[in-house]
Design a protein around this motif. Structure first.
Motif, PDB file in Angstrom:
ATOM      1  N   HIS A 152       0.844  -1.201   0.000  1.00 51.62           N
ATOM      2  CA  HIS A 152       0.000   0.000   0.000  1.00 51.62           C
ATOM      3  C   HIS A 152       0.877   1.247   0.000  1.00 51.62           C
ATOM      4  CE1 HIS A 152      -3.892  -2.041   0.896  1.00 51.62           C
ATOM      5  NE2 HIS A 152      -3.072  -2.952   1.392  1.00 51.62           N
ATOM      6  N   ASP A 153       0.329   2.299  -0.589  1.00 57.26           N
ATOM      7  CA  ASP A 153       1.028   3.584  -0.579  1.00 57.26           C
ATOM      8  C   ASP A 153      -0.009   4.707  -0.622  1.00 57.26           C
ATOM      9  OD1 ASP A 153       3.426   5.128  -0.565  1.00 57.26           O
ATOM     10  OD2 ASP A 153       3.093   5.588  -2.689  1.00 57.26           O
ATOM     11  N   ARG A 154       0.373   5.831  -0.064  1.00 50.14           N
ATOM     12  CA  ARG A 154      -0.515   6.990  -0.080  1.00 50.14           C
ATOM     13  C   ARG A 154      -0.178   7.817  -1.312  1.00 50.14           C
ATOM     14  NH1 ARG A 154      -3.551   7.763   4.172  1.00 50.14           N
ATOM     15  NH2 ARG A 154      -3.767   9.999   3.824  1.00 50.14           N
ATOM     16  N   ASP A 164      -5.109   6.341   0.433  1.00 51.08           N
ATOM     17  CA  ASP A 164      -4.396   5.070   0.573  1.00 51.08           C
ATOM     18  C   ASP A 164      -4.746   4.190  -0.621  1.00 51.08           C
ATOM     19  OD1 ASP A 164      -2.754   3.198   1.930  1.00 51.08           O
ATOM     20  OD2 ASP A 164      -4.556   2.125   2.543  1.00 51.08           O
ATOM     21  N   THR A 165      -3.762   3.762  -1.374  1.00 55.01           N
ATOM     22  CA  THR A 165      -3.970   3.055  -2.641  1.00 55.01           C
ATOM     23  C   THR A 165      -3.291   1.698  -2.590  1.00 55.01           C
ATOM     24  OG1 THR A 165      -3.979   5.188  -3.784  1.00 55.01           O
ATOM     25  CG2 THR A 165      -3.747   3.217  -5.141  1.00 55.01           C
ATOM     26  N   LEU A 166      -3.958   0.712  -3.165  1.00 54.46           N
ATOM     27  CA  LEU A 166      -3.422  -0.646  -3.234  1.00 54.46           C
ATOM     28  C   LEU A 166      -2.584  -0.802  -4.499  1.00 54.46           C
ATOM     29  CD1 LEU A 166      -3.352  -3.642  -2.259  1.00 54.46           C
ATOM     30  CD2 LEU A 166      -5.431  -4.000  -3.616  1.00 54.46           C
ATOM     31  N   VAL A 167      -1.362  -1.264  -4.335  1.00 51.42           N
ATOM     32  CA  VAL A 167      -0.471  -1.500  -5.461  1.00 51.42           C
ATOM     33  C   VAL A 167      -0.185  -3.001  -5.527  1.00 51.42           C
ATOM     34  CG1 VAL A 167       1.730  -0.929  -6.544  1.00 51.42           C
ATOM     35  CG2 VAL A 167       0.582   0.774  -5.116  1.00 51.42           C
ATOM     36  N   ILE A 224       4.776   6.848  -6.943  1.00 52.83           N
ATOM     37  CA  ILE A 224       4.562   5.853  -5.890  1.00 52.83           C
ATOM     38  C   ILE A 224       5.808   5.869  -5.015  1.00 52.83           C
ATOM     39  CG2 ILE A 224       4.136   3.420  -5.344  1.00 52.83           C
ATOM     40  CD1 ILE A 224       2.890   3.070  -8.082  1.00 52.83           C
ATOM     41  N   SER A 225       5.625   6.282  -3.772  1.00 52.26           N
ATOM     42  CA  SER A 225       6.752   6.395  -2.829  1.00 52.26           C
ATOM     43  C   SER A 225       7.862   7.257  -3.410  1.00 52.26           C
ATOM     44  CB  SER A 225       7.298   5.005  -2.466  1.00 52.26           C
ATOM     45  OG  SER A 225       6.320   4.236  -1.816  1.00 52.26           O
ATOM     46  N   SER A 257       8.571  -7.397 -11.212  1.00 47.72           N
ATOM     47  CA  SER A 257       9.992  -7.110 -10.986  1.00 47.72           C
ATOM     48  C   SER A 257      10.207  -5.736 -10.372  1.00 47.72           C
ATOM     49  CB  SER A 257      10.761  -7.213 -12.311  1.00 47.72           C
ATOM     50  OG  SER A 257      10.224  -6.312 -13.274  1.00 47.72           O
ATOM     51  N   VAL A 258       9.297  -4.803 -10.671  1.00 41.43           N
ATOM     52  CA  VAL A 258       9.390  -3.463 -10.080  1.00 41.43           C
ATOM     53  C   VAL A 258       8.812  -3.466  -8.674  1.00 41.43           C
ATOM     54  CG1 VAL A 258       8.682  -1.044 -10.326  1.00 41.43           C
ATOM     55  CG2 VAL A 258       9.290  -2.379 -12.354  1.00 41.43           C
ATOM     56  N   GLY A 259       7.758  -4.225  -8.458  1.00 40.99           N
ATOM     57  CA  GLY A 259       7.144  -4.290  -7.135  1.00 40.99           C
ATOM     58  C   GLY A 259       8.090  -4.828  -6.083  1.00 40.99           C
ATOM     59  N   ARG A 260       9.043  -5.654  -6.495  1.00 43.48           N
ATOM     60  CA  ARG A 260      10.023  -6.210  -5.543  1.00 43.48           C
ATOM     61  C   ARG A 260      10.880  -5.106  -4.906  1.00 43.48           C
ATOM     62  NH1 ARG A 260      13.757  -8.817  -8.160  1.00 43.48           N
ATOM     63  NH2 ARG A 260      14.598  -9.806  -6.268  1.00 43.48           N
ATOM     64  N   TYR A 261      11.048  -3.961  -5.627  1.00 41.86           N
ATOM     65  CA  TYR A 261      11.825  -2.875  -5.053  1.00 41.86           C
ATOM     66  C   TYR A 261      11.181  -2.336  -3.783  1.00 41.86           C
ATOM     67  CZ  TYR A 261      14.281  -2.614  -9.553  1.00 41.86           C
ATOM     68  OH  TYR A 261      15.019  -2.892 -10.672  1.00 41.86           O
ATOM     69  N   PHE A 262       9.844  -2.377  -3.755  1.00 41.64           N
ATOM     70  CA  PHE A 262       9.128  -1.777  -2.627  1.00 41.64           C
ATOM     71  C   PHE A 262       9.008  -2.754  -1.453  1.00 41.64           C
ATOM     72  CE2 PHE A 262       7.730   0.446  -6.410  1.00 41.64           C
ATOM     73  CZ  PHE A 262       7.819   1.773  -6.031  1.00 41.64           C
TER      74      PHE A 262
END
Length: 447
Positions: A152-154, A164-167, A224-225, A257-262
């Protein structure tokens, strides 16, 4: 010739004559029995033909009464056809919606881990990409699969609005697994995944709220972040799941692969599998759980869910509602049967003198009963046939002149005509029996 030989010869001749007489007698009896059968058959055929002719003559003499009597059966039979058709159409529609959600889909989820060691340490034993690959190799019915990396991220929507948004970090196959529709732009592809492109596919409500419209959102950027992402398309589910899935109004899809960064890990909580056929789902669900459990700690709990039970329940509900509606239509047929019985009783009273004349001319009670029962059945069946034609006319017209396909059950036609026949027999028995029991003398004196 000696006396003994003469006696023996005369005895042989006498036996031959007896045999010939017996054979001739048997032939004569067989011929007479065959003749009697022919007479009985002819009499029966003539009696039934005469009965049908009398029934038709009776209808011709009172066409309006015949039509009004059959009207109840017309409405009842048409109701049965239409009720079954409506029930099948509703069932087809509901099952179609469920199938769009994904009846050939299996969702594997990590449900938690137990305690391990002497200190009962609680551990997390999440799913991994290696679990996904193991299932693909060992379950031949799997067509596509996708992990779901959730965080999640704002997100700032401008004007001081922050939500608040679901990624979700997913792979390109996620679109096929979840039957997603992309009305604007495109979905992420293998190049986006392998090159770690910072792109995003967003929901239509998200695009509309942030950029005014889905079309305007494609090509725009947001953060995002603190990391800029470019919107390459918008998506929506094939069927509105009313928030019961992992997708919400403000959901953003990015390459796995990008989501793994977060998240900083390959661990995932959910993996979706799409199978070749809906029939493969039960066995594949068990196989997926078995394969994954073998790769993890013994106390870890993994749960595979699918829509098979929902599909079965929806079909049962639709069949139950159709049965209730058919029962209601049966009431209409019963009312039509009562109308037939009343008209036939009145018909018997109006033809008392005719019944007396027929009996005086040799008609038996059986023939009188058959005559009036035939009239009742003919009224009922004629109404049933007309009702069936009317009941089929509407769905056939919709199918022929529109793009909609209305399912028609052949069994509904059989049921409608069969019930019409039964109604005619049941409700025509009382008037026919009353006519057959009339005294010929009293009937002839009736004025």
């Amino acid at each position: 010739m000696t006396a003994s030989k003469l006696l023996k010869y005369m005895s042989t001749v006498e036996q031959s004559r007896d045999t010939a007489r017996d054979t001739a007698r048997e032939r004569e009896q067989a011929r007479q029995e065959s003749f009697r059968r022919t007479i009985r058959s002819a009499h029966s055929t003539i009696a039934f033909t005469e009965t049908m002719r009398l029934a038709i003559d009776s209808f011709r003499s009172s066409k309006t009464r015949f039509a009004l009597t059959a009207l109840g059966m017309v409405i009842g039979s048409a109701s049965v056809i239409l009720v079954v058709t409506i029930g099948l159409t509703g069932k087809q529609y509901v099952l179609g919606l469920i199938e769009k959600i994904g009846t050939n889909e299996v969702e594997l989820e990590y449900a938690g881990g137990g305690a391990a060691g002497t200190e009962n340490t609680i551990y997390n034993d999440y799913l991994t990409r290696e679990d996904e690959r193991a299932v693909e190799l060992q379950v031949p019915s799997v067509l596509y699969s996708s992990p779901v990396l959730e965080f999640h991220d704002r997100i700032s929507f401008g004007g001081g609005v922050v939500k608040d948004t679901l990624v979700l970090g997913v792979v390109p196959a996620y679109q096929k697994v979840r039957n997603l529709i992309v009305p604007n732009g495109r979905f992420m592809d293998d190049q986006d995944e392998s090159a770690h492109i910072k792109c995003a596919v967003v929901t239509i409500p998200f695009a509309r709220e942030m950029f005014g419209s889905p079309d305007a959102a494609v090509g725009q950027s947001f953060q995002i972040s603190g990391i800029p992402f470019t919107i390459i398309g918008t998506f929506k589910e094939s069927v509105d799941t009313f928030g019961e899935s992992e997708i919400t109004d403000n959901t953003i899809l990015v390459p796995y692969s990008v989501g793994r960064y977060f998240t900083g890990t390959d661990n995932v909580k959910q993996i979706y599998f799409s199978l070749r056929s809906m029939d493969d789902v039960p066995d594949a669900s068990k196989a997926v759980v078995r394969i994954v459990k073998a790769r993890h700690k013994p106390n870890s709990v993994y749960k595979a869910t699918n829509l098979q039970e929902l599909l079965t329940t929806a079909a049962e509900i639709a069949n139950g509602l159709t049965a209730v509606l058919i029962a209601v239509a049966m009431v209409t047929l019963a009312v039509g049967g009562v109308g037939i019985m009343n008209i036939m009783l009145a018909n018997v009273r109006a033809r008392i003198r005719e019944i007396g004349i027929r009996k005086a001319l040799g008609a038996t009670s059986r023939e009188i009963r058959l005559q009036f029962l035939t009239e009742a059945v003919m009224i009922s069946l004629a109404g049933g046939v007309m009702g069936t034609i009317l009941g089929l006319a509407l769905p056939l017209s919709v199918t022929l002149f529109t793009s909609y396909s209305i399912p028609i059950s052949p069994w509904s036609i059989v049921v409608a005509l069969g019930i019409s026949l039964v109604v005619g027999i049941i409700f025509g028995t009382v008037p026919a029996t009353r006519a057959a029991q009339m005294d010929p003398v009293e009937s002839l004196k009736y004025e």
